[in-house]
Structures are given as C-alpha cells and as structure tokens.
Enzyme design. Structure first.
Site, PDB file in Angstrom:
ATOM      1  CG  HIS A  92      34.312  30.167  41.131  1.00  0.00           C
ATOM      2  ND1 HIS A  92      35.479  29.515  41.908  1.00  0.00           N
ATOM      3  CD2 HIS A  92      34.749  31.344  40.701  1.00  0.00           C
ATOM      4  CE1 HIS A  92      36.289  30.414  42.194  1.00  0.00           C
ATOM      5  NE2 HIS A  92      35.974  31.702  41.711  1.00  0.00           N
ATOM      6  CB  CYS A 103      36.502  34.603  44.350  1.00  0.00           C
ATOM      7  SG  CYS A 103      37.697  34.669  42.708  1.00  0.00           S
ATOM      8  CG  HIS A 106      33.944  35.854  39.686  1.00  0.00           C
ATOM      9  ND1 HIS A 106      33.414  35.168  40.923  1.00  0.00           N
ATOM     10  CD2 HIS A 106      35.238  35.115  39.359  1.00  0.00           C
ATOM     11  CE1 HIS A 106      34.266  34.798  41.442  1.00  0.00           C
ATOM     12  NE2 HIS A 106      35.430  34.179  40.530  1.00  0.00           N
ATOM     13  CG  HIS A 137      38.347  32.352  37.494  1.00  0.00           C
ATOM     14  ND1 HIS A 137      39.341  33.238  37.905  1.00  0.00           N
ATOM     15  CD2 HIS A 137      37.596  32.256  38.674  1.00  0.00           C
ATOM     16  CE1 HIS A 137      39.033  33.768  39.114  1.00  0.00           C
ATOM     17  NE2 HIS A 137      37.944  33.344  39.521  1.00  0.00           N
ATOM     18  CG  ASP A 192      34.867  24.163  28.377  1.00  0.00           C
ATOM     19  OD1 ASP A 192      35.232  25.465  28.506  1.00  0.00           O
ATOM     20  OD2 ASP A 192      34.836  23.924  27.124  1.00  0.00           O
ATOM     21  CG  HIS A 193      31.480  27.039  27.916  1.00  0.00           C
ATOM     22  ND1 HIS A 193      33.105  26.692  27.666  1.00  0.00           N
ATOM     23  CD2 HIS A 193      31.658  28.435  27.210  1.00  0.00           C
ATOM     24  CE1 HIS A 193      33.574  27.686  26.927  1.00  0.00           C
ATOM     25  NE2 HIS A 193      32.627  28.773  26.608  1.00  0.00           N
ATOM     26  CD  GLU A 229      41.331  31.339  40.810  1.00  0.00           C
ATOM     27  OE1 GLU A 229      40.401  30.971  41.304  1.00  0.00           O
ATOM     28  OE2 GLU A 229      42.164  32.261  41.594  1.00  0.00           O
TER      29      GLU A 229
END
Ligand code: NI
Length: 140
Positions: A17, A36, A42, A44, A82-83, A127
């Site tokens: 994100h 962020c 980047h 998480h 996811d991904h 997170e």
C-alpha cells in the site's frame, strides 16, 4: 437463558500500500505518513482476527460453524487483499487511504451483514507484532 461465547477466526495476508493525501507533495506526505508514504509502495504482513459473539446453539453446541466463518472471511476479504495492492486492487478500499484504521472499518462493513449466526463483535487488524487496530462498529 443462553450463554454468550466469543469465537475468533484468525487469517494472515500480505499486501502492499501507500498512505497519502491527494494534492500533497511526496515531501508533505512523508511528514504526515512517514515511510508508509513511499511513492513506490511497500508491504506489510497483516494478521486479521474476526470475532463473532453469540449464544451457544443447544442443538450444535456452536455459536456458528467456524468453517463457515472461515469461508466468509476468505471469500469476502482475504481473496481481495492477499498479495494485492490495497490502493489499486481491492474493491472495498477504492478511494480510501489504506491506514490500518480505515482497513479495519472497511473489513467490518464487508463482513457485518454476512454474519447471520451470532453478531460480528470486533475486527482486529495487526499491522506489525506490536501495533493492532480494533473496530467494533461504533460511531460518534
Ligand atoms: Ni505501511
């Protein structure tokens, strides 16, 4: 009188994100959002906990079938995050700055009406190991 029990389904997902406010320069976004705000994204490794509260059914001994809760969470949330890139890929986050607070609220909104036995009680989004964000559907 029935007994109220809280059941939790835990899932993990990896996603990228960027936090930013439209109209601000990269430098201004860095002041607000730190690392962020990296313009090239980047990632998480998130952990999600979905907690449902309800009366124990005297027939089954369940609040709700946990395999059913797993399917609801995977179909409506995990498959969409996811991904993925949370800014670009996730329909229920369109136009939302994907802070963990905002993601937790959006996940609540995705799941709330789909829980038909018991009641959605809380969404917890981790997170990092040390930071988690919890939403219980409350409004000011
Ligand atoms: Ni981040």
């Amino acid at each position: 009188m029935g007994n109220i029990v809280y059941i939790t389904r835990r899932e993990t997902f990896a996603a990228s994100h960027r936090l930013s406010k439209p109209g601000l320069s990269d430098e201004e976004n860095f002041k607000l959002f730190g690392k962020c705000s990296n313009p090239n994204w980047h990632g998480h490794n998130y952990t999600l906990e979905v907690i449902v509260a309800g009366e124990v059914d005297s027939e089954t001994g369940f609040v709700m079938d946990l395999s059913e809760l797993k399917e609801i969470v995977r179909t409506n949330v995990i498959s969409k995050v996811d991904h993925k890139n949370l800014n670009l890929d996730t329909d229920f986050l369109k136009g939302i700055n994907p802070t963990s607070e905002n993601i937790a609220v959006a996940i609540w909104n995705e799941l709330n009406e789909k829980i038909t036995k018991g009641k959605l009680y809380s969404i917890k989004l981790y997170e990092t190991e040390n930071n988690y964000f919890e939403y219980k559907g409350e409004k000011t």
